[in-house]
Design a protein around this motif. Structure first.
Motif, mmCIF file in Angstrom:
data_model
loop_
_atom_site.group_PDB
_atom_site.id
_atom_site.type_symbol
_atom_site.label_atom_id
_atom_site.label_comp_id
_atom_site.label_asym_id
_atom_site.label_seq_id
_atom_site.Cartn_x
_atom_site.Cartn_y
_atom_site.Cartn_z
ATOM 1 N N TYR A 50 -0.689 5.997 -5.296
ATOM 2 C CA TYR A 50 -1.681 6.154 -6.200
ATOM 3 C C TYR A 50 -1.993 4.683 -6.591
ATOM 4 C CZ TYR A 50 -4.134 7.354 -10.581
ATOM 5 O OH TYR A 50 -5.184 7.404 -11.277
ATOM 6 N N GLN A 51 -1.047 3.808 -6.977
ATOM 7 C CA GLN A 51 -1.050 2.508 -7.463
ATOM 8 C C GLN A 51 -1.893 1.623 -6.596
ATOM 9 O OE1 GLN A 51 -0.648 2.920 -10.878
ATOM 10 N NE2 GLN A 51 -0.048 0.709 -10.673
ATOM 11 N N ILE A 52 -1.574 1.906 -5.194
ATOM 12 C CA ILE A 52 -2.335 1.040 -4.335
ATOM 13 C C ILE A 52 -3.779 1.454 -4.347
ATOM 14 C CG2 ILE A 52 -2.504 0.673 -1.744
ATOM 15 C CD1 ILE A 52 0.530 1.179 -1.650
ATOM 16 N N LEU A 53 -4.127 2.620 -4.214
ATOM 17 C CA LEU A 53 -5.375 3.092 -4.266
ATOM 18 C C LEU A 53 -6.225 2.759 -5.488
ATOM 19 C CD1 LEU A 53 -4.794 6.976 -2.907
ATOM 20 C CD2 LEU A 53 -5.815 4.910 -1.823
ATOM 21 N N ALA A 54 -5.395 3.014 -6.719
ATOM 22 C CA ALA A 54 -5.985 2.277 -8.067
ATOM 23 C C ALA A 54 -6.346 1.146 -7.909
ATOM 24 C CB ALA A 54 -5.126 2.874 -9.330
ATOM 25 N N MET A 55 -5.295 0.229 -7.687
ATOM 26 C CA MET A 55 -5.699 -1.387 -7.665
ATOM 27 C C MET A 55 -6.763 -1.781 -6.655
ATOM 28 S SD MET A 55 -3.662 -2.328 -9.869
ATOM 29 C CE MET A 55 -3.877 -0.951 -10.785
ATOM 30 N N LEU A 56 -6.895 -1.060 -5.643
ATOM 31 C CA LEU A 56 -8.199 -1.523 -4.550
ATOM 32 C C LEU A 56 -9.535 -1.015 -5.288
ATOM 33 C CD1 LEU A 56 -6.756 -0.355 -1.091
ATOM 34 C CD2 LEU A 56 -7.000 -2.797 -1.906
#
Length: 157
Positions: A50-56
């Motif tokens: 989720y963090q990866i998707l959110a940061m992108l």
């Protein structure tokens, strides 16, 4: 001990510091598990994904260099590479060569990945509110932001 070694006395934590430290260490252990559990139960993804998707999603063109993304999500480039490979298999992220650095790679959020993020975000935000922000006054939120901003650079170095 060498002849030039300087002996310094240990600066033990005071009682208030120790109580604060114990609260912080408990929070650092419990919070990631609680967030991970909510996202796995509600969206079928771990918090790290989720963090990866959110940061992108917050980046121009929904993409960024892998090394910068690793730093932003607080992981190693090796762990990020494994996570992004899994996200690629799901069709949520794509990787491409970096135009200005032959060794670098760019991770980009796909439309499908954005849809997954948008579907999982409401539940995640509700859990973050329940665990943290609903328990704090606006002044305490400001204080927490200021305190974490002071601590983060030392932890990141």
């Amino acid at each position: 001990m060498t002849q030039n070694a300087v002996v310094t006395e240990t600066r033990w934590l005071s009682r208030p510091e120790m109580a604060t430290w114990l609260n912080l260490t408990q929070l650092l252990m419990l919070l990631p598990s609680a967030l991970d559990r909510q996202l796995r139960d509600d969206a079928g993804i771990p918090h790290a994904y989720y963090q990866i998707l959110a940061m992108l999603s917050n980046e121009p063109g929904r993409s960024m260099r892998m090394t910068d993304l690793a730093r932003l999500v607080g992981t190693t480039t090796s762990r990020l590479s494994h996570a992004v490979a899994s996200l690629e298999q799901r069709g949520w992220v794509r990787r491409q060569a970096c135009a200005f650095d032959r060794r670098g790679q760019i991770a980009g959020l796909t439309d499908e990945g954005m849809a997954v993020l948008e579907a999982s975000a409401p539940g995640h935000v509700a859990e973050v509110r329940r665990l943290i922000f609903d328990r704090l006054t606006p002044d305490e939120v400001d204080q927490l932001r200021e305190i974490t901003a002071k601590i983060l650079p030392a932890a990141a170095s």
